[in-house]
Design a protein around this motif. Structure first.
Motif, mmCIF file in Angstrom:
data_model
loop_
_atom_site.group_PDB
_atom_site.id
_atom_site.type_symbol
_atom_site.label_atom_id
_atom_site.label_comp_id
_atom_site.label_asym_id
_atom_site.label_seq_id
_atom_site.Cartn_x
_atom_site.Cartn_y
_atom_site.Cartn_z
ATOM 1 N N PRO A 353 1.042 -1.174 -0.048
ATOM 2 C CA PRO A 353 -0.137 -0.103 0.108
ATOM 3 C C PRO A 353 0.639 1.460 0.115
ATOM 4 O O PRO A 353 1.673 0.975 0.201
ATOM 5 N N THR A 354 0.489 2.309 -0.416
ATOM 6 C CA THR A 354 0.941 3.763 -0.816
ATOM 7 C C THR A 354 0.625 4.007 0.615
ATOM 8 O O THR A 354 -0.300 4.012 1.461
ATOM 9 N N ILE A 358 -4.150 4.774 3.414
ATOM 10 C CA ILE A 358 -4.734 5.136 4.372
ATOM 11 C C ILE A 358 -6.544 5.634 4.578
ATOM 12 O O ILE A 358 -7.128 5.585 5.215
ATOM 13 N N LEU A 359 -6.190 6.795 3.971
ATOM 14 C CA LEU A 359 -7.437 7.726 3.566
ATOM 15 C C LEU A 359 -8.882 7.859 2.529
ATOM 16 O O LEU A 359 -9.912 7.992 2.664
ATOM 17 N N GLN A 373 -6.055 16.852 3.835
ATOM 18 C CA GLN A 373 -4.781 16.127 4.490
ATOM 19 C C GLN A 373 -4.033 14.771 3.422
ATOM 20 O O GLN A 373 -2.997 14.626 3.484
ATOM 21 N N GLN A 374 -5.164 14.128 1.873
ATOM 22 C CA GLN A 374 -4.428 13.506 1.265
ATOM 23 C C GLN A 374 -3.215 13.919 0.142
ATOM 24 O O GLN A 374 -1.990 13.747 0.129
ATOM 25 N N ALA A 375 -3.550 15.029 -0.005
ATOM 26 C CA ALA A 375 -3.070 15.438 -0.722
ATOM 27 C C ALA A 375 -1.841 16.149 0.164
ATOM 28 O O ALA A 375 -0.511 16.590 -0.847
ATOM 29 N N GLU A 376 -1.355 16.370 1.404
ATOM 30 C CA GLU A 376 -0.495 17.171 1.907
ATOM 31 C C GLU A 376 0.217 15.790 2.195
ATOM 32 O O GLU A 376 1.413 15.736 2.627
ATOM 33 N N LEU A 377 -0.184 14.518 2.406
ATOM 34 C CA LEU A 377 0.479 13.492 3.069
ATOM 35 C C LEU A 377 1.233 13.289 1.674
ATOM 36 O O LEU A 377 2.370 13.092 1.552
ATOM 37 N N LEU A 378 0.579 13.266 0.128
ATOM 38 C CA LEU A 378 1.414 12.889 -0.940
ATOM 39 C C LEU A 378 2.633 14.093 -0.969
ATOM 40 O O LEU A 378 3.034 13.701 -1.256
#
Length: 383
Positions: A353-354, A358-359, A373-378
């Motif tokens: 998994p990447t 998780i989101l 949040q997904q953009a921040e994590l990426l």
């Protein structure tokens, strides 16, 4: 479930031997008393002899229940091995409780809802959850987070008792849509001490929800015996306080468990409301593969329950009746083992998994907060 540190574990007080023996004696005595008083339905005795021949299902049904219990037990046994090999995460074993899970879930169809606790892998497998996806779930892989589109199974609940009110909501939704579908939710004896348990029973009773509540009384809530949680000796009688049907069944007798659950499901489909089913069984294994049950009980405590083993019980009956042969069983076990190994290969083939996954699978339509949040994590991973 949170894992305690080694230091925390060492700090835990170990019960006196007299306390652990008293806890075991209380569980064994409750089972024996229920058998003697006849308030716990039983179709076949622990030695495989028939108690209620009038309630025996068709031979084909008995054989199918045996096959499902064998599938569940094989998963449980292989789960321990995979955990020790580092190929599975912390896994809650359920060996010895197969009849309680298989017998109840087998009464459902794929149009019904299933709300399992973390220990109810056997129930989910019985209803049709693919083994590969189940393995992925216990590997904490996103490939196991999303349930199949054709199956109304919720992910295994880790919080205690929250599934009960949610199952009532699903049951009421089906009722409002005019279907005859039902919802089934599992809980342990420890979970029945939570407020959500009582709120759900009252909610379901007041609104006549087509909901089946399975209360698996396995004698322990982690390290706390049932007798410490409550002075009640028959947990099925709690249904009376909410005006709903309650029944107690030998949770190590898959035929009895399937019988009472099938009746409860049929009543719910007819619009006759919910049922609380207490399956009296015993958690012969550890709370999880990371648990050390020797800190609160001894192996001798399990001896009496090994004689009540649900798989051996039905096996003895099937062989005596000629429904199963030695050769037939060998073929069945080989089929079960091959099915698992094929599923394991599939689970091993899933890509790693990447972090952003998780989101995913949280909402059908991602919220603005999740997308942000997904953009921040990426950005953090790529940076």
């Amino acid at each position: 479930m949170t894992r305690k540190s080694k230091k925390d574990k060492e700090a835990l007080p170990k019960p006196e031997s007299g306390e652990t023996q008293a806890a075991f004696d209380a569980a064994a005595a409750a089972y024996a008393e229920a058998e003697a008083q006849g308030d716990m339905l039983q179709i076949i005795a622990p030695d495989g002899t028939i108690v209620r021949p009038d309630l025996l299902p068709a031979p084909e049904q008995r054989l199918e229940l045996y096959r499902q219990m064998r599938r569940a037990r094989h998963f449980d046994e292989r789960g321990w091995v995979l955990y020790r090999q580092g190929r599975l995460g912390v896994f809650p074993p359920f060996g010895g409780m197969e009849a309680s899970q298989v017998g109840t879930a087998a009464a459902l169809t794929k149009n019904d809802w299933l709300f399992p606790t973390y220990r109810d892998t056997g129930a989910a497998l019985t209803l049709g959850l693919p083994i590969a996806r189940t393995l992925a779930y216990w590997r904490t892989s996103p490939h196991g987070w999303q349930m199949p589109a054709d199956l109304k199974v919720l992910p295994f609940y880790i919080p205690i008792a929250t599934q009960y009110p949610q199952a009532v909501g699903a049951a009421l939704a089906e009722k409002r849509k005019g279907t005859q579908n039902v919802a089934m939710a599992f809980i342990g004896d420890g979970g029945s001490s939570e407020g959500d348990f009582h709120e759900a029973l009252n909610f379901a009773g007041a609104l006549n929800a087509p909901c089946i509540f399975i209360l698996q009384n396995n004698g322990w809530a982690i390290s706390v015996p049932t007798r410490t949680q409550t002075r009640a000796t028959n947990l099925s009688k709690r249904a009376e306080g909410y005006g709903i049907a309650g029944v107690r069944v030998d949770g190590n007798d898959v035929l009895a468990t399937w019988h009472v659950t099938s009746q409860a499901v049929a009543r719910a489909r007819r619009g006759e409301g919910p049922t609380l089913i207490e399956t009296v069984t015993y958690r012969v294994k550890a709370h999880t593969v990371a648990d050390d049950p020797s800190r609160y009980r001894t192996e001798a405590d399990n001896a009496g329950w090994a004689e009540k083993d649900p798989v051996n019980r039905l096996r003895a009956h099937l062989l005596a009746e000629g429904i199963l042969t030695e050769d037939g069983e060998a073929a069945l076990l080989a089929e079960v083992a091959q099915e698992f190994e094929d599923a394991l290969k599939e689970a091993d083939s899933y890509p790693d998994p990447t972090p952003a996954e998780i989101l995913e699978h949280v909402f059908a339509e991602p919220t603005p907060q999740l997308l942000r949040q997904q953009a921040e994590l990426l950005a953090e991973v790529q940076g």
